[in-house]
Design an enzyme around this catalytic site. Structure first.
Site, PDB file in Angstrom:
ATOM      1  N   GLN A  41      96.123 121.700 -52.006  1.00 17.59           N
ATOM      2  CA  GLN A  41      95.978 122.794 -51.062  1.00 17.59           C
ATOM      3  C   GLN A  41      96.988 123.734 -51.153  1.00 17.59           C
ATOM      4  O   GLN A  41      96.924 125.100 -51.008  1.00 17.59           O
ATOM      5  CB  GLN A  41      95.800 122.080 -49.660  1.00 17.59           C
ATOM      6  CG  GLN A  41      94.437 121.593 -49.271  1.00 17.59           C
ATOM      7  CD  GLN A  41      93.430 122.701 -48.976  1.00 17.59           C
ATOM      8  OE1 GLN A  41      93.492 123.583 -48.582  1.00 17.59           O
ATOM      9  NE2 GLN A  41      92.323 122.289 -49.622  1.00 17.59           N
ATOM     10  N   ALA A 101     100.198 110.583 -47.097  1.00 14.86           N
ATOM     11  CA  ALA A 101     101.311 109.483 -47.206  1.00 14.86           C
ATOM     12  C   ALA A 101     102.750 110.121 -46.978  1.00 14.86           C
ATOM     13  O   ALA A 101     103.649 109.621 -46.318  1.00 14.86           O
ATOM     14  CB  ALA A 101     100.943 108.590 -48.209  1.00 14.86           C
ATOM     15  N   HIS A 124      94.781 118.862 -41.789  1.00 15.82           N
ATOM     16  CA  HIS A 124      93.959 117.402 -41.618  1.00 15.82           C
ATOM     17  C   HIS A 124      94.248 116.865 -40.337  1.00 15.82           C
ATOM     18  O   HIS A 124      95.550 117.442 -39.745  1.00 15.82           O
ATOM     19  CB  HIS A 124      94.230 116.546 -42.754  1.00 15.82           C
ATOM     20  CG  HIS A 124      93.384 115.477 -42.923  1.00 15.82           C
ATOM     21  ND1 HIS A 124      92.247 115.344 -42.147  1.00 15.82           N
ATOM     22  CD2 HIS A 124      93.284 114.350 -43.779  1.00 15.82           C
ATOM     23  CE1 HIS A 124      91.682 114.246 -42.648  1.00 15.82           C
ATOM     24  NE2 HIS A 124      92.297 113.713 -43.702  1.00 15.82           N
ATOM     25  N   GLY A 153      91.412 122.576 -52.626  1.00 17.86           N
ATOM     26  CA  GLY A 153      92.425 123.895 -52.753  1.00 17.86           C
ATOM     27  C   GLY A 153      92.136 124.776 -53.898  1.00 17.86           C
ATOM     28  O   GLY A 153      92.237 126.088 -53.842  1.00 17.86           O
ATOM     29  N   GLU A 212      83.706 111.848 -46.599  1.00 25.41           N
ATOM     30  CA  GLU A 212      84.017 111.396 -47.757  1.00 25.41           C
ATOM     31  C   GLU A 212      83.791 109.912 -48.392  1.00 25.41           C
ATOM     32  O   GLU A 212      83.453 109.718 -49.315  1.00 25.41           O
ATOM     33  CB  GLU A 212      85.593 111.867 -48.035  1.00 25.41           C
ATOM     34  CG  GLU A 212      86.677 110.979 -47.446  1.00 25.41           C
ATOM     35  CD  GLU A 212      87.977 111.718 -47.291  1.00 25.41           C
ATOM     36  OE1 GLU A 212      88.209 112.836 -47.723  1.00 25.41           O
ATOM     37  OE2 GLU A 212      88.912 110.972 -46.557  1.00 25.41           O
TER      38      GLU A 212
HETATM   39  N1  NAP Z   1      93.111 118.141 -51.504  1.00 30.10           N
HETATM   40  C1  NAP Z   1      92.126 118.824 -50.998  1.00 30.10           C
HETATM   41  O1  NAP Z   1      91.208 119.448 -51.391  1.00 30.10           O
HETATM   42  C2  NAP Z   1      92.299 118.915 -49.245  1.00 30.10           C
HETATM   43  C3  NAP Z   1      91.349 119.600 -48.689  1.00 30.10           C
HETATM   44  C4  NAP Z   1      91.370 119.851 -47.331  1.00 30.10           C
HETATM   45  C5  NAP Z   1      92.632 119.348 -46.760  1.00 30.10           C
HETATM   46  N2  NAP Z   1      93.626 118.816 -47.542  1.00 30.10           N
HETATM   47  C6  NAP Z   1      94.604 118.239 -46.746  1.00 30.10           C
HETATM   48  O2  NAP Z   1      95.733 118.973 -47.162  1.00 30.10           O
HETATM   49  C7  NAP Z   1      96.919 118.237 -47.057  1.00 30.10           C
HETATM   50  C8  NAP Z   1      97.624 118.225 -48.403  1.00 30.10           C
HETATM   51  O3  NAP Z   1      96.687 117.661 -49.477  1.00 30.10           O
HETATM   52  P1  NAP Z   1      96.661 117.605 -50.789  1.00 30.10           P
HETATM   53  O4  NAP Z   1      95.459 117.230 -51.399  1.00 30.10           O
HETATM   54  O5  NAP Z   1      96.994 119.135 -51.422  1.00 30.10           O
HETATM   55  O6  NAP Z   1      97.812 116.848 -51.338  1.00 30.10           O
HETATM   56  P2  NAP Z   1      98.460 116.403 -52.729  1.00 30.10           P
HETATM   57  O7  NAP Z   1      98.026 117.230 -53.695  1.00 30.10           O
HETATM   58  O8  NAP Z   1      98.308 114.913 -52.688  1.00 30.10           O
HETATM   59  O9  NAP Z   1     100.020 116.619 -52.412  1.00 30.10           O
HETATM   60  C9  NAP Z   1     100.946 116.232 -53.083  1.00 30.10           C
HETATM   61  C10 NAP Z   1     102.130 117.082 -52.565  1.00 30.10           C
HETATM   62  O10 NAP Z   1     102.777 116.198 -51.959  1.00 30.10           O
HETATM   63  C11 NAP Z   1     104.280 116.198 -52.540  1.00 30.10           C
HETATM   64  N3  NAP Z   1     104.767 114.956 -52.219  1.00 30.10           N
HETATM   65  C12 NAP Z   1     104.201 113.690 -52.501  1.00 30.10           C
HETATM   66  N4  NAP Z   1     104.899 112.721 -52.403  1.00 30.10           N
HETATM   67  C13 NAP Z   1     106.136 113.182 -51.792  1.00 30.10           C
HETATM   68  C14 NAP Z   1     107.060 112.548 -51.328  1.00 30.10           C
HETATM   69  N5  NAP Z   1     107.596 111.382 -51.397  1.00 30.10           N
HETATM   70  N6  NAP Z   1     108.183 113.584 -50.969  1.00 30.10           N
HETATM   71  C15 NAP Z   1     108.103 114.889 -51.010  1.00 30.10           C
HETATM   72  N7  NAP Z   1     107.029 115.471 -51.487  1.00 30.10           N
HETATM   73  C16 NAP Z   1     105.998 114.466 -52.025  1.00 30.10           C
HETATM   74  C17 NAP Z   1     103.805 116.516 -54.003  1.00 30.10           C
HETATM   75  O11 NAP Z   1     105.223 116.734 -54.530  1.00 30.10           O
HETATM   76  P3  NAP Z   1     105.357 116.364 -56.297  1.00 30.10           P
HETATM   77  O12 NAP Z   1     104.294 117.010 -56.969  1.00 30.10           O
HETATM   78  O13 NAP Z   1     106.688 116.459 -56.435  1.00 30.10           O
HETATM   79  O14 NAP Z   1     104.899 114.791 -56.061  1.00 30.10           O
HETATM   80  C18 NAP Z   1     102.961 117.715 -53.806  1.00 30.10           C
HETATM   81  O15 NAP Z   1     103.581 118.839 -53.447  1.00 30.10           O
HETATM   82  C19 NAP Z   1      96.593 116.906 -46.758  1.00 30.10           C
HETATM   83  O16 NAP Z   1      96.777 116.600 -45.220  1.00 30.10           O
HETATM   84  C20 NAP Z   1      95.140 116.678 -47.002  1.00 30.10           C
HETATM   85  O17 NAP Z   1      94.431 115.821 -46.180  1.00 30.10           O
HETATM   86  C21 NAP Z   1      93.568 118.285 -48.788  1.00 30.10           C
END
Ligand code: NAP
Length: 376
Positions: A41, A101, A124, A153, A212
């Site tokens: 995202q 997480a 979320h 995203g 989902e």
């Molecule tokens: N995915 C979707 O399409 C979608 C759709 C609607 C809403 N959402 C919501 O949007 C939000 C973000 O989702 P996402 O899917 O974009 O997440 P994601 O891709 O899983 O996010 C990963 C991000 O979190 C960082 N991260 C992971 N572990 C970490 C840690 N221990 N310390 C610091 N940074 C850490 C990663 O950095 P590194 O790369 O350095 O690990 C990366 O910047 C969530 O609340 C999700 O529910 C997502």
């Protein structure tokens, strides 16, 4: 705010006509929007906001692929790209887009920088709704809201670049400044939403987790597997079983349903298909309704969120996940799918080559336009 009628029910909706980008820019002109996390995202929302003229910075842990990706996307270390804590300190609106997480793990750091009048933005309702499990309880003197794009995203960015927009929901959890609505509506428009429909944090997360696990991913794979297995057990070939279960659905029917609705689809198929679908859909509804009810209750009881937190925070999560994904990938159903996809004409080398020859295609199209009687 506009009120629109959805199937007889009136709902609050924010549209681009009513809330144009110029208005969003005006509302956000003195804000620094810090997008924390550059995973899936993060890039979509940060790039769309930047292209829309919003003052956006990215907070991402250094020495990671996501940090490098942000640089490739044009964010500049020390100017628009910062380590997480520095971005938290600079941002007046904190878009908390780490994985769910990681949001739990980083919360004490984030909380420290949520000073009076700032805003905390989620995509979320998970962290706040299940705060007994996550520990995410925002201070009372900041705005808290969400914009949840209904898709990945990657789609958010892709549709923005095509001049389209993904639908999002929005919700306000806490309005400390009296400006929460104008802030959340502006952000919703700026991240590239087509329109925004209203919800609350709890409903957003309950429907999302149900969706989902249900028709979007869990149930659909379950139904695919059940029909495919029955056809195979009755002696049908893999290609026949796959075409009748998945390929026709994704290639032919779903694009038409997306354009026109299922009622249109039922009205525009063969009378044999029509009679059968009308006779059977309610049986499938009644057979699956108890499972959906069980699923919703599991979500509402906090069991699904707990399971997700527990399994995602295990150190061997990635390896265990890979084992489960391998099972799916190596199943006969999806191995057949791989072959079927490779046989689509557009994936054939000769056709690919032709598609790369724009002059040839243009002259072909001209020929067809000149001689319409030769078409079809
Ligand atoms: N995915 C979707 O399409 C979608 C759709 C609607 C809403 N959402 C919501 O949007 C939000 C973000 O989702 P996402 O899917 O974009 O997440 P994601 O891709 O899983 O996010 C990963 C991000 O979190 C960082 N991260 C992971 N572990 C970490 C840690 N221990 N310390 C610091 N940074 C850490 C990663 O950095 P590194 O790369 O350095 O690990 C990366 O910047 C969530 O609340 C999700 O529910 C997502």
């Amino acid at each position: 705010m506009a009120k629109l009628n959805f199937g007889g029910v009136e709902e609050n909706v924010v549209t681009r006509e009513e809330f144009p980008l110029e208005k969003a820019r005006e509302v956000l002109k003195n804000e620094t929007v810090a997008v924390i996390g550059y995973g899936v995202q993060g890039p979509g929302q940060a790039l769309n906001q930047r292209d829309n003229g919003i003052n956006v910075i990215v907070g991402q842990r250094e020495k990671s692929k996501s940090w490098d990706k942000a640089i490739r996307d044009g964010f500049v270390p020390g100017q628009t790209l910062f380590p997480i804590e520095e971005a938290l300190q600079k941002g007046t609106i904190i878009c908390y887009l780490l994985s769910d997480a990681a949001q739990i793990a980083l919360w004490p750091t984030v909380k420290k920088h949520l000073t009076k009048g700032k805003a905390l933005y989620f995509s979320h309702g998970f962290g706040v709704t299940f705060n007994e499990q996550t520990g995410i309880v925002p201070p009372a003197d900041v705005d808290v809201f969400l914009v949840a794009p209904k898709g990945s995203g990657t789609s958010l960015r892709r549709m923005f670049l095509q001049g389209r927009g993904l639908n999002s929901s929005y919700a306000i959890y806490q309005d400390a400044t009296g400006r929460a609505f104008e802030r959340v509506a502006s952000l919703g428009i700026a991240v590239g939403s087509g329109y925004l429909f209203e919800t609350d944090f709890k409903k957003e997360v309950y429907s999302d987790l149900t969706g989902e696990r249900g028709t979007l991913m869990g149930a659909i794979q379950g139904i695919f597997a059940a029909q495919y297995d029955v056809l195979r057990a009755k002696g049908h070939s893999p290609s026949e079983a796959f075409n009748e279960t998945v390929e026709e659905l994704t290639q032919s029917l779903m694009p038409l349903v997306a354009e026109n609705g299922m009622d249109w689809m039922y009205a525009n198929c063969s009378t044999t298909a029509q009679r059968g679908a009308l006779d059977w859909w309610k049986k499938f509804r009644d057979a699956t309704a108890p499972v959906f009810k069980e699923l919703y209750e599991s979500v509402a009881a906090g069991k699904e969120s707990q399971r997700s937190i527990d399994s995602n925070s295990k150190p061997d999560y990635r390896e265990k996940l890979e084992e489960e994904l391998t099972e799916l990938r190596e199943s006969e159903l999806w191995q057949t799918g791989k072959t079927v996809r490779s046989l689509r004409p557009e994936n054939q080398p000769a056709v690919k080559k032709e598609a790369n020859e724009p002059n040839k295609i243009a002259s072909l199209l001209k020929k067809l336009a000149d001689k319409p009687e030769s078409v079809g």
